[in-house]
Design a protein around this motif. Sequence first.
Motif, PDB file in Angstrom:
ATOM      1  N   LYS A 118     -11.718  -5.088   1.827  1.00 56.29           N
ATOM      2  CA  LYS A 118     -11.674  -6.721   2.121  1.00 56.29           C
ATOM      3  C   LYS A 118     -10.570  -6.869   1.282  1.00 56.29           C
ATOM      4  O   LYS A 118      -9.627  -7.715   1.708  1.00 56.29           O
ATOM      5  N   GLN A 119     -10.581  -6.573   0.055  1.00 53.89           N
ATOM      6  CA  GLN A 119      -9.278  -6.797  -0.855  1.00 53.89           C
ATOM      7  C   GLN A 119      -8.119  -5.913  -0.438  1.00 53.89           C
ATOM      8  O   GLN A 119      -7.057  -6.760  -0.613  1.00 53.89           O
ATOM      9  N   ILE A 120      -8.177  -4.774  -0.066  1.00 55.68           N
ATOM     10  CA  ILE A 120      -6.826  -4.245   0.697  1.00 55.68           C
ATOM     11  C   ILE A 120      -6.284  -5.152   1.868  1.00 55.68           C
ATOM     12  O   ILE A 120      -5.247  -5.383   1.731  1.00 55.68           O
ATOM     13  N   VAL A 121      -7.064  -5.595   2.572  1.00 52.86           N
ATOM     14  CA  VAL A 121      -6.934  -6.307   3.828  1.00 52.86           C
ATOM     15  C   VAL A 121      -6.316  -7.668   3.312  1.00 52.86           C
ATOM     16  O   VAL A 121      -5.025  -7.993   3.727  1.00 52.86           O
ATOM     17  N   ASP A 122      -6.796  -8.259   2.284  1.00 52.32           N
ATOM     18  CA  ASP A 122      -6.355  -9.557   2.069  1.00 52.32           C
ATOM     19  C   ASP A 122      -4.807  -9.517   1.348  1.00 52.32           C
ATOM     20  O   ASP A 122      -4.062 -10.215   1.621  1.00 52.32           O
ATOM     21  N   ALA A 123      -4.836  -8.533   0.471  1.00 52.49           N
ATOM     22  CA  ALA A 123      -3.602  -8.164  -0.404  1.00 52.49           C
ATOM     23  C   ALA A 123      -2.559  -7.911   0.780  1.00 52.49           C
ATOM     24  O   ALA A 123      -1.362  -8.452   0.618  1.00 52.49           O
ATOM     25  N   TRP A 124      -2.768  -7.115   1.651  1.00 50.52           N
ATOM     26  CA  TRP A 124      -1.784  -6.706   2.573  1.00 50.52           C
ATOM     27  C   TRP A 124      -1.339  -7.912   3.520  1.00 50.52           C
ATOM     28  O   TRP A 124      -0.272  -8.351   3.835  1.00 50.52           O
ATOM     29  N   MET A 125      -2.536  -8.835   3.905  1.00 50.74           N
ATOM     30  CA  MET A 125      -2.077  -9.880   4.807  1.00 50.74           C
ATOM     31  C   MET A 125      -1.309 -10.996   4.060  1.00 50.74           C
ATOM     32  O   MET A 125      -0.422 -11.777   4.388  1.00 50.74           O
ATOM     33  N   ASP A 126      -1.725 -11.335   2.721  1.00 48.85           N
ATOM     34  CA  ASP A 126      -1.198 -12.236   2.108  1.00 48.85           C
ATOM     35  C   ASP A 126       0.147 -11.908   1.618  1.00 48.85           C
ATOM     36  O   ASP A 126       1.049 -12.947   0.967  1.00 48.85           O
ATOM     37  N   ALA A 127       0.713 -10.807   1.916  1.00 46.90           N
ATOM     38  CA  ALA A 127       1.857 -10.338   1.051  1.00 46.90           C
ATOM     39  C   ALA A 127       2.910 -10.684   2.133  1.00 46.90           C
ATOM     40  O   ALA A 127       2.649 -10.641   3.480  1.00 46.90           O
ATOM     41  N   GLU A 128       4.200 -10.695   1.662  1.00 50.12           N
ATOM     42  CA  GLU A 128       5.565 -10.916   2.573  1.00 50.12           C
ATOM     43  C   GLU A 128       6.415 -10.138   2.187  1.00 50.12           C
ATOM     44  O   GLU A 128       6.837  -9.628   1.167  1.00 50.12           O
ATOM     45  N   PHE A 129       7.191  -9.456   3.262  1.00 52.44           N
ATOM     46  CA  PHE A 129       8.313  -8.508   3.339  1.00 52.44           C
ATOM     47  C   PHE A 129       9.544  -9.244   2.357  1.00 52.44           C
ATOM     48  O   PHE A 129       9.937 -10.157   2.445  1.00 52.44           O
ATOM     49  N   GLU A 130       9.784  -8.569   1.184  1.00 52.11           N
ATOM     50  CA  GLU A 130      10.786  -9.176   0.319  1.00 52.11           C
ATOM     51  C   GLU A 130      12.294  -9.092   0.885  1.00 52.11           C
ATOM     52  O   GLU A 130      13.209  -9.707   0.346  1.00 52.11           O
ATOM     53  N   GLY A 131      12.473  -8.174   1.508  1.00 52.21           N
ATOM     54  CA  GLY A 131      14.154  -7.930   2.195  1.00 52.21           C
ATOM     55  C   GLY A 131      14.777  -7.427   0.997  1.00 52.21           C
ATOM     56  O   GLY A 131      14.435  -6.403   0.122  1.00 52.21           O
ATOM     57  N   GLY A 132      16.095  -7.756   1.017  1.00 56.11           N
ATOM     58  CA  GLY A 132      16.947  -7.289  -0.098  1.00 56.11           C
ATOM     59  C   GLY A 132      17.266  -5.755   0.004  1.00 56.11           C
ATOM     60  O   GLY A 132      17.225  -5.193   0.912  1.00 56.11           O
ATOM     61  N   ARG A 133      17.243  -5.193  -1.191  1.00 50.19           N
ATOM     62  CA  ARG A 133      17.169  -3.670  -1.272  1.00 50.19           C
ATOM     63  C   ARG A 133      16.155  -2.767  -0.434  1.00 50.19           C
ATOM     64  O   ARG A 133      16.476  -2.021  -0.037  1.00 50.19           O
ATOM     65  N   HIS A 134      15.080  -3.688  -0.298  1.00 44.04           N
ATOM     66  CA  HIS A 134      14.043  -2.904   0.467  1.00 44.04           C
ATOM     67  C   HIS A 134      14.279  -2.958   1.991  1.00 44.04           C
ATOM     68  O   HIS A 134      13.882  -2.078   2.710  1.00 44.04           O
ATOM     69  N   ALA A 135      15.308  -4.181   2.263  1.00 49.69           N
ATOM     70  CA  ALA A 135      15.342  -3.807   3.812  1.00 49.69           C
ATOM     71  C   ALA A 135      16.294  -2.839   4.417  1.00 49.69           C
ATOM     72  O   ALA A 135      16.225  -2.086   5.081  1.00 49.69           O
ATOM     73  N   ARG A 136      17.196  -2.270   3.073  1.00 48.91           N
ATOM     74  CA  ARG A 136      18.127  -1.076   3.299  1.00 48.91           C
ATOM     75  C   ARG A 136      17.135   0.019   3.492  1.00 48.91           C
ATOM     76  O   ARG A 136      17.399   0.851   4.299  1.00 48.91           O
ATOM     77  N   ARG A 137      16.214   0.104   2.698  1.00 46.75           N
ATOM     78  CA  ARG A 137      15.360   1.604   2.595  1.00 46.75           C
ATOM     79  C   ARG A 137      14.641   1.223   3.843  1.00 46.75           C
ATOM     80  O   ARG A 137      14.315   2.502   4.541  1.00 46.75           O
TER      81      ARG A 137
END
Length: 152
Positions: A118-137
């Motif tokens: 449940k914690q794994i699912v909540d952490a994943w659902m509540d997170a948002e993609f940061e973009g920036g340098r991560h978008a390039r990757r």
Amino acid sequence: MKLAIGNDHSALAIKAEVIEHLNERGDVELVDVGTNSPESFDYAVSAYRVARLVADGEVDGGILICGTGVGISLAANKVHGIRACVCSEPYSAELSKRHNNSNIICFGARVVGPEVAKQIVDAWMDAEFEGGRHARRVAQIMEIEQTQHLSC
């Protein structure tokens, strides 16, 4: 948010607990692709069903559960456009979304208990993609998927 959830026979009990948890959250519409039987069931079938729904844009993301999370994630990642990450704790689940824009989260019914799931699912659902340098990757990951090459 609309999510697809799938599993093999080893994950029936934990899937039921995750579904109950998501229903209690109240912010999720679920599509359960199965299995809902204790009979032996090939995880690749559920992986493909969930991955197709995600890749086709019919759902916003997916949750996949097998014994370890490994096999089901490998199968899901064979579908073009899928970034399925197997996580055994919430921190990796959160970062898989924030840094890798994962669209499917996977875990193992024989690896984590229901509360950690449940914690794994909540952490994943509540997170948002940061973009920036991560978008390039992420774009580099998708380039490898599309062309089998990486222009460096």
